[in-house]
Design a protein around this motif. Structure first.
Motif, PDB file in Angstrom:
ATOM      1  N   ASP A 112       7.400  25.259  29.277  1.00  0.00           N
ATOM      2  CA  ASP A 112       6.042  25.791  29.388  1.00  0.00           C
ATOM      3  C   ASP A 112       5.541  25.604  30.819  1.00  0.00           C
ATOM      4  O   ASP A 112       4.940  24.605  31.176  1.00  0.00           O
ATOM      5  CB  ASP A 112       5.141  25.080  28.384  1.00  0.00           C
ATOM      6  N   LYS A 113       5.785  26.609  31.642  1.00  0.00           N
ATOM      7  CA  LYS A 113       5.499  26.474  33.065  1.00  0.00           C
ATOM      8  C   LYS A 113       4.007  26.534  33.389  1.00  0.00           C
ATOM      9  O   LYS A 113       3.542  25.891  34.314  1.00  0.00           O
ATOM     10  CB  LYS A 113       6.244  27.552  33.837  1.00  0.00           C
ATOM     11  N   SER A 114       3.246  27.297  32.635  1.00  0.00           N
ATOM     12  CA  SER A 114       1.807  27.367  32.911  1.00  0.00           C
ATOM     13  C   SER A 114       1.133  26.029  32.624  1.00  0.00           C
ATOM     14  O   SER A 114       0.238  25.610  33.362  1.00  0.00           O
ATOM     15  CB  SER A 114       1.157  28.482  32.105  1.00  0.00           C
ATOM     16  N   ASN A 115       1.573  25.343  31.592  1.00  0.00           N
ATOM     17  CA  ASN A 115       1.000  24.035  31.312  1.00  0.00           C
ATOM     18  C   ASN A 115       1.515  22.978  32.280  1.00  0.00           C
ATOM     19  O   ASN A 115       0.831  21.981  32.520  1.00  0.00           O
ATOM     20  CB  ASN A 115       1.264  23.616  29.873  1.00  0.00           C
ATOM     21  N   ARG A 116       2.704  23.198  32.829  1.00  0.00           N
ATOM     22  CA  ARG A 116       3.185  22.270  33.857  1.00  0.00           C
ATOM     23  C   ARG A 116       2.284  22.360  35.085  1.00  0.00           C
ATOM     24  O   ARG A 116       1.905  21.347  35.671  1.00  0.00           O
ATOM     25  CB  ARG A 116       4.624  22.599  34.240  1.00  0.00           C
ATOM     26  N   ARG A 117       1.915  23.569  35.441  1.00  0.00           N
ATOM     27  CA  ARG A 117       0.984  23.739  36.572  1.00  0.00           C
ATOM     28  C   ARG A 117      -0.391  23.165  36.237  1.00  0.00           C
ATOM     29  O   ARG A 117      -1.034  22.544  37.075  1.00  0.00           O
ATOM     30  CB  ARG A 117       0.867  25.214  36.926  1.00  0.00           C
ATOM     31  N   ALA A 118      -0.851  23.357  35.015  1.00  0.00           N
ATOM     32  CA  ALA A 118      -2.144  22.799  34.606  1.00  0.00           C
ATOM     33  C   ALA A 118      -2.115  21.275  34.683  1.00  0.00           C
ATOM     34  O   ALA A 118      -3.093  20.643  35.121  1.00  0.00           O
ATOM     35  CB  ALA A 118      -2.487  23.249  33.189  1.00  0.00           C
ATOM     36  N   LEU A 119      -0.998  20.677  34.315  1.00  0.00           N
ATOM     37  CA  LEU A 119      -0.862  19.216  34.410  1.00  0.00           C
ATOM     38  C   LEU A 119      -0.885  18.770  35.871  1.00  0.00           C
ATOM     39  O   LEU A 119      -1.554  17.782  36.212  1.00  0.00           O
ATOM     40  CB  LEU A 119       0.441  18.765  33.739  1.00  0.00           C
ATOM     41  N   GLN A 120      -0.199  19.495  36.737  1.00  0.00           N
ATOM     42  CA  GLN A 120      -0.215  19.147  38.158  1.00  0.00           C
ATOM     43  C   GLN A 120      -1.622  19.252  38.731  1.00  0.00           C
ATOM     44  O   GLN A 120      -2.063  18.367  39.472  1.00  0.00           O
ATOM     45  CB  GLN A 120       0.724  20.074  38.933  1.00  0.00           C
ATOM     46  N   ASN A 121      -2.335  20.307  38.384  1.00  0.00           N
ATOM     47  CA  ASN A 121      -3.704  20.468  38.882  1.00  0.00           C
ATOM     48  C   ASN A 121      -4.631  19.383  38.349  1.00  0.00           C
ATOM     49  O   ASN A 121      -5.465  18.854  39.080  1.00  0.00           O
ATOM     50  CB  ASN A 121      -4.248  21.843  38.504  1.00  0.00           C
ATOM     51  N   THR A 122      -4.491  19.047  37.080  1.00  0.00           N
ATOM     52  CA  THR A 122      -5.340  18.013  36.478  1.00  0.00           C
ATOM     53  C   THR A 122      -5.069  16.663  37.118  1.00  0.00           C
ATOM     54  O   THR A 122      -6.010  15.921  37.436  1.00  0.00           O
ATOM     55  CB  THR A 122      -5.098  17.952  34.958  1.00  0.00           C
ATOM     56  N   ARG A 127      -6.506  12.215  40.941  1.00  0.00           N
ATOM     57  CA  ARG A 127      -6.267  11.425  42.164  1.00  0.00           C
ATOM     58  C   ARG A 127      -7.433  11.551  43.136  1.00  0.00           C
ATOM     59  O   ARG A 127      -7.807  10.590  43.806  1.00  0.00           O
ATOM     60  CB  ARG A 127      -4.964  11.867  42.817  1.00  0.00           C
ATOM     61  N   ARG A 128      -8.010  12.750  43.234  1.00  0.00           N
ATOM     62  CA  ARG A 128      -9.175  12.928  44.111  1.00  0.00           C
ATOM     63  C   ARG A 128     -10.358  12.115  43.612  1.00  0.00           C
ATOM     64  O   ARG A 128     -11.062  11.475  44.392  1.00  0.00           O
ATOM     65  CB  ARG A 128      -9.559  14.405  44.183  1.00  0.00           C
ATOM     66  N   LEU A 129     -10.582  12.112  42.312  1.00  0.00           N
ATOM     67  CA  LEU A 129     -11.687  11.328  41.753  1.00  0.00           C
ATOM     68  C   LEU A 129     -11.455   9.835  41.883  1.00  0.00           C
ATOM     69  O   LEU A 129     -12.386   9.069  42.133  1.00  0.00           O
ATOM     70  CB  LEU A 129     -11.903  11.681  40.280  1.00  0.00           C
TER      71      LEU A 129
END
Length: 155
Positions: A112-122, A127-129
């Motif tokens: 599931d590549k779209s959710n892999r990207r969503a996990l990376q973005n999340t 990390r920013r927070l």
């Protein structure tokens, strides 16, 4: 303002009306509001849920449209003064819950590549927070990883 992980722009939302004082029809005492905020926090509600409950249910049957106008303090400030504030900020906690859910989904569905990207973005947002809250609401040596998130959310 552009969104964080895309090149698209966000849609503008409505602004809150400018007001200096609480409306006349909502004449609830500030102490009653603070007591209700602490009561709702002890029931396990987050600050945003507390604000919605006060808006919808109110205090003694009278709705509170804006806690800050009625009391002069934000919900989180009231919680900090009464030692009822959560151990993690609400936005960070919600992102960690989302990352844990996505990670569990990824273990079952590796393709599931779209959710892999969503996990990376999340996780990037987390990390920013964490760097924003580090030293103030988090320990100086706090670093995010999946195991730490699972451990913190179980509490």
């Amino acid at each position: 303002m552009a969104r964080m992980h895309t090149r698209r722009r966000g849609s503008s939302g409505s602004d809150k009306p400018v007001a200096d004082e609480a409306p006349e029809w909502s004449d609830v005492d500030a102490e009653d509001i603070e007591a209700r905020v602490v009561e709702l926090a002890e029931q396990g509600n987050d600050p945003s849920q507390i604000g919605l409950a006060l808006r919808d249910e109110g205090v003694k049957g009278v709705p509170v449209p804006d806690v800050k106008l009625a009391t002069g303090k934000k919900v989180t400030t009231i919680l900090e003064e009464n030692d009822a504030s959560p151990d993690l900020p609400e936005d960070l906690r919600n992102l960690m819950e989302r990352a844990v859910r996505l990670r569990e989904h990824m273990e079952e569905n590796q393709q599931d590549k779209s959710n892999r990207r969503a996990l990376q973005n999340t996780e990037s947002k987390i990390r920013r927070l964490v760097s924003y809250y580090r030293g103030d609401k988090l320990d100086d040596d706090f670093t995010y990883n999946y195991d730490v998130a699972v451990e913190l959310l179980e509490k």
